[in-house]
Every structure is written in structure tokens, then in C-alpha cells.
Motif scaffolding. Sequence first.
Motif, short mmCIF file in Angstrom:
data_model
loop_
_atom_site.label_atom_id
_atom_site.label_comp_id
_atom_site.label_asym_id
_atom_site.label_seq_id
_atom_site.Cartn_x
_atom_site.Cartn_y
_atom_site.Cartn_z
N LEU A 72 -8.41 -12.67 -5.67
CA LEU A 72 -9.87 -12.46 -5.64
C LEU A 72 -10.29 -11.49 -4.55
O LEU A 72 -11.28 -10.78 -4.70
N TYR A 73 -9.54 -11.44 -3.46
CA TYR A 73 -9.92 -10.53 -2.36
C TYR A 73 -9.92 -9.07 -2.83
O TYR A 73 -10.60 -8.22 -2.25
N GLN A 74 -9.19 -8.78 -3.91
CA GLN A 74 -9.11 -7.40 -4.39
C GLN A 74 -10.39 -6.92 -5.11
O GLN A 74 -10.49 -5.75 -5.47
N SER A 75 -11.34 -7.84 -5.30
CA SER A 75 -12.56 -7.47 -6.03
C SER A 75 -13.33 -6.34 -5.36
O SER A 75 -14.19 -5.73 -5.99
N LEU A 76 -13.03 -6.05 -4.09
CA LEU A 76 -13.72 -4.94 -3.42
C LEU A 76 -12.88 -3.66 -3.41
O LEU A 76 -13.25 -2.68 -2.77
N THR A 77 -11.76 -3.66 -4.13
CA THR A 77 -10.96 -2.43 -4.22
C THR A 77 -10.67 -2.10 -5.69
O THR A 77 -9.54 -1.87 -6.08
N ARG A 78 -11.73 -2.08 -6.48
CA ARG A 78 -11.59 -1.69 -7.88
C ARG A 78 -11.72 -0.17 -7.98
O ARG A 78 -12.38 0.46 -7.16
N ALA A 79 -11.11 0.37 -9.02
CA ALA A 79 -11.25 1.80 -9.34
C ALA A 79 -11.11 2.67 -8.08
O ALA A 79 -11.95 3.51 -7.80
N LEU A 80 -10.04 2.42 -7.35
CA LEU A 80 -9.82 3.14 -6.09
C LEU A 80 -9.06 4.44 -6.32
O LEU A 80 -7.94 4.41 -6.83
N PRO A 81 -9.67 5.58 -5.96
CA PRO A 81 -8.97 6.85 -6.13
C PRO A 81 -7.60 6.81 -5.44
O PRO A 81 -7.47 6.29 -4.33
N GLY A 82 -6.59 7.31 -6.10
CA GLY A 82 -5.24 7.26 -5.56
C GLY A 82 -4.44 6.08 -6.10
O GLY A 82 -3.22 6.05 -6.00
N ALA A 83 -5.16 5.09 -6.66
CA ALA A 83 -4.48 3.93 -7.24
C ALA A 83 -4.80 3.78 -8.72
O ALA A 83 -4.39 2.82 -9.36
N ILE A 84 -5.55 4.74 -9.23
CA ILE A 84 -6.03 4.59 -10.61
C ILE A 84 -4.94 4.87 -11.64
O ILE A 84 -4.82 4.18 -12.65
N ASN A 85 -4.12 5.88 -11.36
CA ASN A 85 -3.12 6.28 -12.36
C ASN A 85 -1.68 6.07 -11.91
O ASN A 85 -0.80 6.83 -12.26
N THR A 86 -1.48 5.01 -11.10
CA THR A 86 -0.12 4.76 -10.60
C THR A 86 0.42 3.43 -11.15
O THR A 86 -0.35 2.56 -11.52
N SER A 87 1.74 3.30 -11.17
CA SER A 87 2.33 2.03 -11.58
C SER A 87 2.41 1.12 -10.35
O SER A 87 1.99 1.48 -9.25
N LEU A 88 2.95 -0.07 -10.56
CA LEU A 88 2.82 -1.15 -9.58
C LEU A 88 3.17 -0.78 -8.13
O LEU A 88 2.35 -0.97 -7.22
N PHE A 89 4.35 -0.24 -7.90
CA PHE A 89 4.77 -0.04 -6.51
C PHE A 89 3.92 1.04 -5.80
O PHE A 89 3.53 0.87 -4.65
N GLY A 90 3.61 2.13 -6.49
CA GLY A 90 2.79 3.18 -5.90
C GLY A 90 1.37 2.69 -5.64
O GLY A 90 0.75 3.01 -4.62
N TRP A 91 0.89 1.88 -6.56
CA TRP A 91 -0.45 1.31 -6.46
C TRP A 91 -0.55 0.39 -5.24
O TRP A 91 -1.49 0.45 -4.47
N LEU A 92 0.48 -0.44 -5.05
CA LEU A 92 0.48 -1.34 -3.90
C LEU A 92 0.47 -0.57 -2.58
O LEU A 92 -0.26 -0.89 -1.65
N LYS A 93 1.27 0.49 -2.52
CA LYS A 93 1.38 1.25 -1.27
C LYS A 93 0.06 1.92 -0.91
O LYS A 93 -0.29 2.08 0.26
N ARG A 94 -0.72 2.31 -1.94
CA ARG A 94 -2.03 2.90 -1.68
C ARG A 94 -3.01 1.85 -1.14
O ARG A 94 -3.87 2.13 -0.30
N LEU A 95 -2.85 0.62 -1.62
CA LEU A 95 -3.84 -0.41 -1.31
C LEU A 95 -3.56 -1.21 -0.03
O LEU A 95 -4.51 -1.63 0.65
N TYR A 96 -2.32 -1.40 0.32
CA TYR A 96 -2.01 -2.24 1.49
C TYR A 96 -2.82 -1.87 2.74
O TYR A 96 -3.37 -2.75 3.42
N PRO A 97 -2.92 -0.57 3.11
CA PRO A 97 -3.64 -0.25 4.36
C PRO A 97 -5.13 -0.63 4.31
O PRO A 97 -5.71 -0.97 5.34
N ILE A 98 -5.72 -0.58 3.13
CA ILE A 98 -7.14 -0.97 3.02
C ILE A 98 -7.27 -2.48 3.17
O ILE A 98 -8.12 -2.98 3.92
N TRP A 99 -6.42 -3.20 2.47
CA TRP A 99 -6.47 -4.67 2.57
C TRP A 99 -6.21 -5.13 4.00
O TRP A 99 -6.73 -6.17 4.42
N ALA A 100 -5.43 -4.38 4.74
CA ALA A 100 -5.09 -4.77 6.12
C ALA A 100 -6.33 -4.76 7.02
O ALA A 100 -6.31 -5.33 8.11
N ARG A 101 -7.42 -4.12 6.58
CA ARG A 101 -8.64 -4.05 7.40
C ARG A 101 -9.64 -5.16 7.10
O ARG A 101 -10.71 -5.22 7.72
#
Length: 453
Positions: A72-101
Amino acid sequence: MTLTLVTGASALVTMDNADREYVDGALAFRDGVLLAVGSQAELAALRDVADTVIDARGGVITPGLVNTHHHLYQSLTRALPGAINTSLFGWLKRLYPIWARYRPEDVFAATQLGLAELALSGCTLSSDHFYIYPDGVRLEDTIAAAQGLGIRFHATRGSMSVGESAGGLPPDSVVEREDAILNDCIRVIDAFHDPADGAMVRIGVAPCSPFSVSRELMRDAALLARDKGVMLHTHLAEDADDVAFSLERFGCRPGQYAQELGWVGPDVWHAHCVQLDAAEIELFAQTRTGVAHCPCSNCRLGSGIAPVRQMLAAGVPVGLGVDGSASNDSGHLLNEARQAMLLQRVIGGAEAFDPRAALRMATRGGAELLGRQDCGVLERGRRADFVIWPVDEVATLGSWDPVAALVLAPPAGPRDVYVEGRAIVRDGELVQVPRAEVKHAARASLAYLMESA
Ligand SMILES: [Zn+2]
């Protein structure tokens, strides 16, 4: 103490053992528990003694939908540029630094937003897989959001312990020490887990995935969960990369890895399982290990089509999940049932999957997956968790079979949603927390996250 009668529904779907459906359906409940379910005529005598009568004309009643996988915490990182057209591992790497904040208030706001979205798509019970704990964030930040909205909630204490420097996927800054993880699991189970019938909050133990925690933590988590009598949850066999990682790192397929570490059994449910082979499906069926099927997420990330028909035929318990909003990016649970049916037809033909099978997976299937014998079915003695769906609206009018229509021509949302006999949605609006308040909190956190990005 008050007796409430809901009557006049075009149809009522029980999901009981006889698959009973009633035309002109009605139900009655008291103290959060169903007293009677049947046709309007069968329950007519209750009209005189009921304290409240709710008119369900123009609606279809189903058990509440159950969401078996979400972040549920991911509800604030929808449609994030850089994670829109990637598969699982690339998508996670884009998102981890944002979630860390994330701060505690951001976790609360995101969870509240995601749960509001679920309630507004007919969900009465949701699980959550929360596995990232920046400074100050605790599992109770998610539980508080669920309690405010009045939705039944299975929070799981997720975790990541193997960072990049140790060969894992997440950056080192977001992983935790394994002893701290296990101690916090014990803390939240002792503080919040309610094993009783009608429980509004239960806790599970949920390392994020085999590629972000150690073999030891997987094993210890299983021992701890069994000691405490709570359920186990993780991601498994999500896509081809996931299986390749398992073969390379552990020397076996994901199913074998799970089995070796105690991660099979009726108290375990795994998300995705898109890539399970025939032997793994058999293993899951034999051990009654559950699967949370997340069709939109699997499509979104290009992970593949889960062999749901084969799983169900073999006897694997399967429920539905919307998955985290950053990989869906929507959290509409009724649409997920539709997507599940459509995907099985893509690979199996038009007769491969019936709309009622999708509804069953979305209700009773999910409740059973989460170990809830008290929910998921509308019959005397079960909890009063149900949805009234409008079937005389523009999107649905013209349907000849109002039950199949919920999946084939779905309404935009429910009219009313009841949990434990209490309305959490009425006339399409949230009851317990105003929609404006949910949006205000979400906007404030989104602004912070964007500003600090
Ligand atoms: Zn997930």
C-alpha cells in the motif's frame, strides 16, 4: 444489538458450498454477524422486527472482495517516469531510493489512499506486504490507516536484509539487520495480532523475496511464524529473471527453495507464482500452499500469465491481489477479477474461465487463502462483510445475467460496502474518513516526495 435487514437485491451471491444464488435476495445481520441469507420472501418475516431496513433494489449483493497482495505504501509512486516501461528488477532499482525517503506520515497517507481505493472497488479485507522501514517508520503506520477507514486488515511485517554489497538487489541504505527484523516481527505480533473470529487486524511475517533476504532469515521467519501461529507471505517465481536468479544463486527452482526452508503449507501464501512448473504446482496442491494471483501487475511488468487454471484444477488455493500500486498502477479489485478471467481466456479459449470463477477467487478464494473461515461467504454465522453493486447504471444496464455482469460489464464501483456490519462505503462515498481528507494527506506527502526527489 440492532437487527439490520438488507432486502430487494436483484441477485445475491452466497459463494457457499452449494453455490447458492438468490433472485430478489436478502440478508440480515446483528452485531457484525449474518443471521440469515436467502430470498426476499424467505426473510420477509424479519421486516417487522428489524431495527433498520436497507433497500438494495437495483443492486447485486456479493461477499466483500478480498485483496491478498498489495504494497500500500507504493500508492504514492504510481506512473513514475523511469519505471513505466521496465521489467521487475529495473523497476525496483528506480523506486528503492524514493521509498527510502518515506516518513511515517507518508506511509500512513499512502496506505490510507490505497485502502480507500480498494474500499471504493468493493474490498472488505486487504492484506498488505510492507517491507521497507526508513527511519521512524513502523508497521502500525499502516494499521492506523486501516482502522480509520474501517476495513479488515492483514498487515504483514516485511523485510529486506541483503543489500547490493552482499549481492542482493536493494541498496544497502534500505536493508535491516536480521535480528532487528525478527525482534520487530515479535513486537508487532504481540501488539496487534488477533486470532479470534471477526478479527479486524491480523499480522503475518513476510520477508520481501528470496532475492532480498538471506536463506537464514527465510528459515527463521518460518520458525517464528509457526511459533506465534501467524501466516507467512512472500513473492515467489514472479518472472523468468526471478527463476534464473534462484537457479544461479540457490541451485534450485523457487518451489524447491521454498520447500527446503519451510515455506510451504496452509499457513503460507506466495504472491505471483507466474513461473511455477507442473512439479511446483503439485507441491503447492499437496501442501495446500496458497497463491496470490495479480494479473494486472503481471501484465504491467510483462512477467507472463500465471497458470491459474492448472493451479485451481490441482487444488492450489488461489486468491486475487492488485499488487503494489507502482506496478499496476491501479488498485481496482473488481477489475482485477475481470483481468484474471480475460488472461486465462487468452491462453485457454473462451470456455477456459467463467466470470463466476473469477468472482469466487476474488471473494471466498481470497478469504480462504488468508486463513479466514469467518469471511468470504454469505451464510448464517459468517461475518457481515458484503457489497451492494449497482447494476442499473450506465456501465451495467442491459445485462441479462446480473452476476456475470459484475465481471463482464463491471460497475465503476460499489454502491455500499459493509465490514463487520458497518458501512465503510455508502452511496459510492467513503463513510468513516471523508474522501477529501484522504486526498489532502496524499497530496501533502506526494509534494514532499517530489520536492526531495
Ligand atoms: Zn508484490
